[in-house]
Design an enzyme around this catalytic site. Structure first.
Site, PDB file in Angstrom:
ATOM      1  N   THR A 196      -7.439   2.614  10.010  1.00  0.00           N
ATOM      2  CA  THR A 196      -7.585   3.276  11.305  1.00  0.00           C
ATOM      3  C   THR A 196      -8.525   2.513  12.239  1.00  0.00           C
ATOM      4  OG1 THR A 196      -7.194   5.398  10.212  1.00  0.00           O
ATOM      5  CG2 THR A 196      -8.144   5.455  12.432  1.00  0.00           C
TER       6      THR A 196
ATOM      7  N   ASN B 236     -10.284   0.811   1.263  1.00  0.00           N
ATOM      8  CA  ASN B 236      -9.150   0.686   2.181  1.00  0.00           C
ATOM      9  C   ASN B 236      -9.567   1.034   3.606  1.00  0.00           C
ATOM     10  OD1 ASN B 236      -7.737   0.208  -0.170  1.00  0.00           O
ATOM     11  ND2 ASN B 236      -6.075   1.618   0.303  1.00  0.00           N
ATOM     12  N   LYS B 237      -9.189   0.169   4.528  1.00  0.00           N
ATOM     13  CA  LYS B 237      -9.506   0.414   5.940  1.00  0.00           C
ATOM     14  C   LYS B 237      -8.278   0.086   6.775  1.00  0.00           C
ATOM     15  CE  LYS B 237     -13.697  -0.394   7.420  1.00  0.00           C
ATOM     16  NZ  LYS B 237     -14.211   0.898   7.943  1.00  0.00           N
TER      17      LYS B 237
ATOM     18  N   ASP C 196       1.772   5.527  -5.454  1.00  0.00           N
ATOM     19  CA  ASP C 196       1.176   6.816  -5.089  1.00  0.00           C
ATOM     20  C   ASP C 196       2.066   7.980  -5.516  1.00  0.00           C
ATOM     21  OD1 ASP C 196      -0.183   8.921  -4.033  1.00  0.00           O
ATOM     22  OD2 ASP C 196      -0.278   8.156  -1.987  1.00  0.00           O
TER      23      ASP C 196
ATOM     24  N   GLY D 191      -7.426   8.457   8.040  1.00  0.00           N
ATOM     25  CA  GLY D 191      -7.331   8.657   9.473  1.00  0.00           C
ATOM     26  C   GLY D 191      -8.681   8.733  10.160  1.00  0.00           C
TER      27      GLY D 191
ATOM     28  N   ASP E 207       0.809  -1.213   0.000  1.00  0.00           N
ATOM     29  CA  ASP E 207       0.000   0.000   0.000  1.00  0.00           C
ATOM     30  C   ASP E 207       0.847   1.269   0.000  1.00  0.00           C
ATOM     31  OD1 ASP E 207      -2.450   1.342   0.070  1.00  0.00           O
ATOM     32  OD2 ASP E 207      -2.436   1.480   2.257  1.00  0.00           O
ATOM     33  N   HIS E 208       0.403   2.251  -0.772  1.00  0.00           N
ATOM     34  CA  HIS E 208       0.982   3.601  -0.787  1.00  0.00           C
ATOM     35  C   HIS E 208       2.504   3.594  -0.909  1.00  0.00           C
ATOM     36  CE1 HIS E 208      -2.452   6.265  -0.304  1.00  0.00           C
ATOM     37  NE2 HIS E 208      -2.971   5.391   0.536  1.00  0.00           N
TER      38      HIS E 208
END
Length: 334
Positions: free
Chosen positions: A252, A249-250, A118, A194, A92-93
């Site tokens: 937090t 996307n999860k 990204d 966030g 990710d990212h």
């Protein structure tokens, strides 16, 4: 890293889009979160997409992100087989161009089924150029997700929030996919990285529909991705599924559930772990000269870990029901 007997991640997303369901792609910041996600997916009979960012790779690798990817991949593959879950890994990212070396090391490890590149903070032309270069470097065996637009909030362990958000333009989305060759497109439609509680998120499923339709009209079969899904209401998730989004996307939420479960547990059992007033805090001597002693049934790390895993499993099972992936697993035992 697709398990033997299961379909590829590309096929999994195609199947989900045809069935109008999707997945919460879940970032893993701790081993107990991974186990809980697998437990919950197994309970729901759902496939699982997990995500590993650069910071998490550094954490799992004891400071070396390349090692972290390998360690995580070994854990994921072994435990997915243990729980009977078709599990896929997304890196990710990966911020480019700074982390091209990490991107190549991750791909060479054979662990990821997809990578998220990204360059969304760059101007459009630079984003196109860097994403196209990443697609070329990655090759055909691993999917490439890219991001167009900008999502506000705190991503990963970044300390400074990005207060600006730019909605994705449908026409730009078509041009971007055509020129880069990316396989999935993360779009900015009003979500936020966030903690988003207490904020008025202007989430726009209608914009996702426009982007999806524009891509389809151009002959592009490109699944859409929504980042920052922890603060999005259930009804919005359902609308976004109808709009062509198959990956949310999860991150937090799981971090909070981990911390909250551990905090509640230790608060409840504080008297069994911390010495009462008047008793010397003799950790080195392990309270040998005191009538009081800590209770191992409460301070053993496995006890709170099990509580965390069970909580994450419950959350994951509910999320599978929300996105419709429950009961849709493609897992086939070796």
């Amino acid at each position: 890293m697709t398990a033997t007997g299961t379909i590829s991640l590309r096929e999994c997303y195609d199947r989900a889009r045809e069935g109008r369901y999707g997945f919460f792609a879940s970032n893993v910041t701790h081993f107990d979160i991974l186990v809980g996600l697998l437990q919950g997916s197994a309970t729901a009979d759902s496939d699982l997409v997990v995500q590993l960012g650069y910071d998490e790779a550094v954490f799992f690798g004891g400071g070396d992100p390349a090692v972290g990817v390998q360690v995580f991949g070994a854990c994921l593959e072994t435990l997915a087989e243990r729980y009977g879950v078709a599990a896929y890994c997304n890196i990710d990212h990966v911020h480019v161009p700074d982390n091209f070396d990490f991107l190549e090391a991750a791909v060479e490890s054979g662990v990821p089924d997809s990578v998220m590149v990204d360059a969304s903070s760059e101007p459009f032309e630079q984003n196109v150029e860097l994403t196209a270069e990443a697609v070329e470097r990655v090759g055909d065996d691993v999917l490439v997700e890219a991001e167009l637009g900008r999502i506000a909030g705190i991503e990963g362990s970044t300390e400074t929030p990005d207060d600006e958000a730019f909605y994705t333009d449908p026409a730009d989305a078509v041009e971007f996919v055509e020129r880069t060759g990316c396989d999935l497109l993360a779009v900015s439609i009003g979500t936020q990285h966030g903690v988003a509680s207490g904020r008025d998120l202007d989430v726009r499923p209608d914009l996702a529909v426009e982007i999806n339709d524009a891509l389809a009209d151009a002959g592009l079969d490109t699944p859409l991705v929504v980042h920052g899904a922890s603060g999005v209401a259930d009804e919005r998730i359902e609308e976004l599924l109808d709009a062509g989004v198959c990956k949310f996307n999860k991150n937090t939420r799981y971090q909070y559930e981990y911390a909250r479960t551990a905090a509640d547990f230790y608060h409840e059992h504080a008297d069994a772990i911390r010495p009462p007033e008047g008793v010397a805090d003799d950790r080195a001597g392990f309270f040998a000269d005191s009538d009081w002693e800590p209770q191992k049934t409460h301070f053993h790390p496995h006890v709170v870990s099990e509580a965390v895993r069970d909580r994450i499993a419950d959350v994951m099972a509910d999320l599978c029901e929300l996105t419709g992936s429950a009961g849709e697993s493609v897992y086939v035992e070796r």
